[in-house]
Write a protein that holds these residues in place. Structure first.
Motif, mmCIF file in Angstrom:
data_model
loop_
_atom_site.group_PDB
_atom_site.id
_atom_site.type_symbol
_atom_site.label_atom_id
_atom_site.label_comp_id
_atom_site.label_asym_id
_atom_site.label_seq_id
_atom_site.Cartn_x
_atom_site.Cartn_y
_atom_site.Cartn_z
ATOM 1 N N GLU A 12 5.353 5.737 2.593
ATOM 2 C CA GLU A 12 4.610 6.932 2.989
ATOM 3 C C GLU A 12 3.128 6.608 3.166
ATOM 4 O O GLU A 12 2.460 7.146 4.039
ATOM 5 C CB GLU A 12 4.787 8.036 1.942
ATOM 6 C CG GLU A 12 4.101 9.327 2.269
ATOM 7 C CD GLU A 12 4.664 10.016 3.509
ATOM 8 O OE1 GLU A 12 3.879 10.695 4.208
ATOM 9 O OE2 GLU A 12 5.867 9.885 3.786
ATOM 10 N N ARG A 13 2.619 5.710 2.348
ATOM 11 C CA ARG A 13 1.197 5.348 2.416
ATOM 12 C C ARG A 13 0.894 4.339 3.514
ATOM 13 O O ARG A 13 -0.121 4.451 4.181
ATOM 14 C CB ARG A 13 0.726 4.774 1.076
ATOM 15 C CG ARG A 13 0.730 5.817 -0.039
ATOM 16 C CD ARG A 13 0.221 5.252 -1.326
ATOM 17 N NE ARG A 13 -1.230 5.050 -1.238
ATOM 18 C CZ ARG A 13 -1.917 4.341 -2.112
ATOM 19 N NH1 ARG A 13 -1.315 3.751 -3.111
ATOM 20 N NH2 ARG A 13 -3.220 4.218 -1.973
ATOM 21 N N ARG A 56 -6.231 7.331 8.199
ATOM 22 C CA ARG A 56 -5.120 7.517 7.262
ATOM 23 C C ARG A 56 -5.228 6.534 6.090
ATOM 24 O O ARG A 56 -5.063 6.914 4.927
ATOM 25 C CB ARG A 56 -3.804 7.312 8.008
ATOM 26 C CG ARG A 56 -2.599 7.522 7.156
ATOM 27 C CD ARG A 56 -1.360 7.533 8.016
ATOM 28 N NE ARG A 56 -0.259 7.042 7.241
ATOM 29 C CZ ARG A 56 0.808 6.486 7.735
ATOM 30 N NH1 ARG A 56 0.934 6.338 9.024
ATOM 31 N NH2 ARG A 56 1.762 6.077 6.952
ATOM 32 N N GLU A 102 -5.774 7.290 2.073
ATOM 33 C CA GLU A 102 -4.868 6.740 1.061
ATOM 34 C C GLU A 102 -5.569 5.757 0.121
ATOM 35 O O GLU A 102 -4.939 5.169 -0.750
ATOM 36 C CB GLU A 102 -3.683 6.042 1.746
ATOM 37 C CG GLU A 102 -2.767 6.978 2.501
ATOM 38 C CD GLU A 102 -1.997 7.917 1.597
ATOM 39 O OE1 GLU A 102 -1.853 7.625 0.388
ATOM 40 O OE2 GLU A 102 -1.530 8.957 2.100
ATOM 41 N N ASP A 124 -6.656 -1.569 -4.066
ATOM 42 C CA ASP A 124 -5.280 -1.201 -3.705
ATOM 43 C C ASP A 124 -4.851 -1.901 -2.423
ATOM 44 O O ASP A 124 -3.725 -2.372 -2.303
ATOM 45 C CB ASP A 124 -5.137 0.310 -3.518
ATOM 46 C CG ASP A 124 -4.835 1.048 -4.799
ATOM 47 O OD1 ASP A 124 -4.662 0.388 -5.848
ATOM 48 O OD2 ASP A 124 -4.762 2.286 -4.747
#
Length: 143
Positions: A12-13, A54, A58, A80
């Motif tokens: 999803e990320r 996006r 995230e 991340d």
């Protein structure tokens, strides 16, 4: 409604082709928009803009302004985002060994630079100092 699996949450990320290629392009360090457009072959500017926004939402990358008028940004991976490097290398290695080269050969697996041995991905428990087999691995849904 069921909780998404860890893989579903990850996809999803960053689960689309362009997002992963943008992350790969940033592994060597920050880049500007045009540099990313050149590094990610075939991506349209509007798609690149969408993926950058996006990935920033995230918290995979961070945009830093380097010019005010007109506004221009430099993009860099967050911690991340850098954590994705290992997963991307594994995925690239897996793909390389399954896609024939122009001469029909299959690419060799990634190798240890010191001794030349093909590398293997394994789960490892740092507390027990042991390699863990798949049946002993337990997935959790909390991040």
């Amino acid at each position: 409604m069921r909780e998404p699996s860890p893989l579903e949450a990850a996809l999803e990320r960053v689960g689309d082709r362009w997002s992963l290629l943008v992350v790969e392009a940033l592994l060597d360090g920050p880049r500007r928009f045009n540099e990313l457009g050149e590094a990610v072959s075939g991506i349209a500017p509007n798609i690149l803009t969408d993926r950058l926004r996006r990935l920033e939402r995230e918290r995979i990358l961070v945009a830093t302004p380097y010019q005010e008028r007109p506004p221009r940004m430099s993009y860099a991976l967050t911690a991340d985002g850098r954590d994705l490097a290992s997963a991307l290398r594994l995925l690239a290695d897996w793909g390389a060994r399954r896609v024939p080269a122009a001469d029909g050969s299959i690419a060799a697996p990634m190798r240890h630079s010191r001794c030349g041995t093909p590398l293997e991905a394994r789960w490892f428990c740092p507390t027990c100092d042991l390699a863990v087999d798949e049946p002993d691995a337990e997935a959790t849904t909390s991040f």
